[in-house]
Design a protein around this motif. Structure first.
Motif, PDB file in Angstrom:
ATOM      1  N   LYS A  13       6.663  -4.262   3.095  1.00  0.00           N
ATOM      2  CA  LYS A  13       5.565  -4.722   2.239  1.00  0.00           C
ATOM      3  C   LYS A  13       4.317  -3.829   2.341  1.00  0.00           C
ATOM      4  CE  LYS A  13       6.567  -9.654   1.929  1.00  0.00           C
ATOM      5  NZ  LYS A  13       5.990 -11.000   2.087  1.00  0.00           N
ATOM      6  N   LEU A  14       4.314  -2.903   3.297  1.00  0.00           N
ATOM      7  CA  LEU A  14       3.170  -2.015   3.461  1.00  0.00           C
ATOM      8  C   LEU A  14       3.171  -0.935   2.382  1.00  0.00           C
ATOM      9  CD1 LEU A  14       3.289  -1.373   7.317  1.00  0.00           C
ATOM     10  CD2 LEU A  14       1.631  -2.787   6.095  1.00  0.00           C
ATOM     11  N   PRO A  15       1.995  -0.419   2.033  1.00  0.00           N
ATOM     12  CA  PRO A  15       1.956   0.728   1.122  1.00  0.00           C
ATOM     13  C   PRO A  15       2.710   1.902   1.752  1.00  0.00           C
ATOM     14  CG  PRO A  15      -0.239  -0.186   1.437  1.00  0.00           C
ATOM     15  CD  PRO A  15       0.663  -0.869   2.411  1.00  0.00           C
ATOM     16  N   GLU A  16       3.242   2.752   0.918  1.00  0.00           N
ATOM     17  CA  GLU A  16       4.074   3.850   1.403  1.00  0.00           C
ATOM     18  C   GLU A  16       3.373   4.716   2.447  1.00  0.00           C
ATOM     19  OE1 GLU A  16       6.373   7.693  -0.400  1.00  0.00           O
ATOM     20  OE2 GLU A  16       6.174   5.933  -1.661  1.00  0.00           O
ATOM     21  N   ASP A  17       2.083   5.032   2.235  1.00  0.00           N
ATOM     22  CA  ASP A  17       1.391   5.904   3.179  1.00  0.00           C
ATOM     23  C   ASP A  17       1.238   5.259   4.559  1.00  0.00           C
ATOM     24  OD1 ASP A  17      -0.455   4.090   2.031  1.00  0.00           O
ATOM     25  OD2 ASP A  17      -2.141   5.380   2.571  1.00  0.00           O
ATOM     26  N   LEU A  18       1.274   3.937   4.646  1.00  0.00           N
ATOM     27  CA  LEU A  18       1.185   3.261   5.935  1.00  0.00           C
ATOM     28  C   LEU A  18       2.545   3.110   6.601  1.00  0.00           C
ATOM     29  CD1 LEU A  18      -1.426   0.458   5.178  1.00  0.00           C
ATOM     30  CD2 LEU A  18      -1.801   2.664   6.269  1.00  0.00           C
TER      31      LEU A  18
END
Length: 73
Positions: A13-18
């Motif tokens: 569920k995290l943004p890709e960069d994270l």
């Protein structure tokens, strides 16, 4: 200052960069309010404070520019 902590949060569920470099499938996410200045342009003093050694003198910089100019001619 507000602070939110989410434990066992799915990495999917995290943004890709994270997600980069995270090998686990769940993480603990902590969100804190900033002071409102993040993302603001740094001041000249802050820029100079972030410099890393070695620092060059004006004479060293001028000599380097002359050397590069002479090499390109």
């Amino acid at each position: 200052m507000n602070k939110i902590i989410k434990e066992n949060y799915p990495v999917s569920k995290l943004p890709e960069d994270l997600r980069e470099g995270v090998e686990s499938s769940v993480v603990t996410v902590t969100i804190e309010e900033g002071n409102g200045l993040r993302g603001a342009r740094p001041t000249i003093a802050e820029i100079f404070a972030r410099r890393r050694p070695p620092f060059k003198s004006k004479e060293e910089i001028d000599a380097e520019w002359r050397r590069q100019r002479d090499e390109s001619e």
